[in-house]
Design a protein around this motif. Structure first.
Motif, PDB file in Angstrom:
ATOM      1  N   SER A  45       0.826  -1.199   0.000  1.00  0.00           N
ATOM      2  CA  SER A  45       0.000   0.000   0.000  1.00  0.00           C
ATOM      3  C   SER A  45       0.865   1.256   0.000  1.00  0.00           C
ATOM      4  N   GLU A  47      -0.142   4.169   0.847  1.00  0.00           N
ATOM      5  CA  GLU A  47      -0.455   4.863   2.095  1.00  0.00           C
ATOM      6  C   GLU A  47       0.296   4.237   3.264  1.00  0.00           C
ATOM      7  N   SER A  56       4.003  -2.899   5.874  1.00  0.00           N
ATOM      8  CA  SER A  56       4.320  -2.411   4.531  1.00  0.00           C
ATOM      9  C   SER A  56       5.824  -2.315   4.331  1.00  0.00           C
ATOM     10  N   GLY A  75      -2.421   1.962  -5.036  1.00  0.00           N
ATOM     11  CA  GLY A  75      -3.019   3.142  -4.427  1.00  0.00           C
ATOM     12  C   GLY A  75      -3.869   3.870  -5.452  1.00  0.00           C
ATOM     13  N   VAL A 107      -9.673  -3.433  -1.565  1.00  0.00           N
ATOM     14  CA  VAL A 107      -8.744  -2.676  -2.411  1.00  0.00           C
ATOM     15  C   VAL A 107      -9.506  -2.014  -3.560  1.00  0.00           C
TER      16      VAL A 107
END
Length: 345
Positions: A45, A47, A56, A75, A107
């Motif tokens: 991700s 973010e 992540s 994203g 997602v």
């Protein structure tokens, strides 16, 4: 030879697909040993990278023996993807891949992954933002379209090439299909044979045997094939396809010794990367696949999934080797599971 900018791959390369909760370093290691030419991380991700989320960041781990390797991000915001691209740049992979294909609700319904297929202009802007933000070659993995009424992959391929991507991997289903039905490679072939397209085109979807890989290579003319679900528990699929493409001969399946050795390698790397508790626990889902086809193996499987140390697991695997020494395993068809059903997303 196939080239993705400065990355040189063999003729008709085999790629390991980025699969969430599957394509981690331990799994990639055994796929690489068995012939995968280019691999990708689990998707990350944008973010999460920006927030410095531990999970992540952990997915950025890559090792020199894996090269060439790409880090995949996803994203739906230009600034976030650009910033994530710069973070990825620092970790020095061989390429950066953007996921526009993940069909999972959490997602796609947030406007990322396959959700971007609803807005091609946004997809182009997101891709351009990544291309501008990194020195790495940028590639994309996507699907045919959002649904049967919007199969826009031909337009997508041209426009993404125009903003600078260096290769495109196409899964032969729409987002609406998820993994149901058969993958339709017809449009993948049209993209590859479009005279405007100069970048490598890799096909993905339902490749579960050497025979099908060669058939699709010849029928659709793709530059290479990306393999996902067929490699889960069966990393030997890469070497079997290569051998068949080169010789026309079906390679014998892995012996009991090979199965046990690969299982041990996967276990050791899992413990090394994840730690003893998580490494042991997450390996439990792999034993069934590695030992599939051995008669009366259930007793050993039941023991393996409750053991708590690598030494105990390896001791039982040694018992398997002794018990089944000389046993020939029937080369049964590979089962394409819907791994997204168990995906933590």
């Amino acid at each position: 030879m196939v080239k993705i900018e400065n990355i040189e791959l063999p003729d008709f390369p085999l790629l390991l697909a980025p699969m969430e909760d599957v394509s981690d370093p331990p799994f990639r290691a055994v796929c690489k040993e068995n012939g995968a030419d280019l691999m990708y991380t689990e998707f990350i991700s944008s973010e999460g990278l920006i927030r410095d989320a531990i999970k992540s960041r952990k997915k950025l781990d890559i090792f020199d023996y894996e090269r060439p390797i790409g880090i995949q991000i996803f994203g739906g915001d230009e600034d976030s993807l650009a910033m994530a691209s710069r973070i990825v740049d620092v970790t020095n992979p061989d390429l950066l891949d953007i996921n526009f294909g993940c069909p999972v609700k959490k997602v796609a319904c947030r406007g990322a992954g396959a959700g971007v297929l609803k807005d091609i202009d946004l997809m182009v802007r997101l891709t351009a933002a990544c291309v501008k933000a990194t020195r790495l070659p940028v590639t994309v993995k996507t699907r045919l379209g959002w649904d049967d009424q919007s199969k826009n992959i031909e337009e997508v391929a041209e426009r993404l090439q125009d903003v600078g991507i260096k290769a495109l991997s196409i899964h032969g289903r729409t987002r609406a299909q998820m993994y149901k039905g058969e993958a339709d490679w017809t449009l993948i072939g049209k993209v590859k044979n479009n005279p405007r397209i100069k970048i490598p085109i890799f096909g993905n979807g339902d490749i579960d045997s050497p025979q099908k890989a060669l058939e699709y290579k010849n029928r659709y003319g793709v530059d290479g094939i990306m393999i996902g679900r067929a490699a889960i528990g069966y990393p030997w699929i890469f070497r079997e396809i290569k051998h068949f493409v080169q010789t026309g001969e079906v390679l014998s399946g892995p012996s009991v010794q090979e199965r046990v050795n690969v299982c041990k390698t996967h276990l050791r790397k899992s413990v090394e990367w994840k730690g003893p508790i998580v490494g042991i626990n997450e390996m439990r889902r792999h034993y069934s696949s590695y030992l599939k086809g051995l008669p009366n193996i259930k007793e050993f499987r039941n023991r393996l999934v409750v053991l708590k140390t690598p030494e105990e697991v390896e001791a039982v695997l040694d018992e398997v080797l002794t018990t089944y020494d000389g046993v020939e395993i029937e080369h049964s068809p590979i089962e394409l599971i819907n791994y997204h059903e168990k995906c933590p997303l």
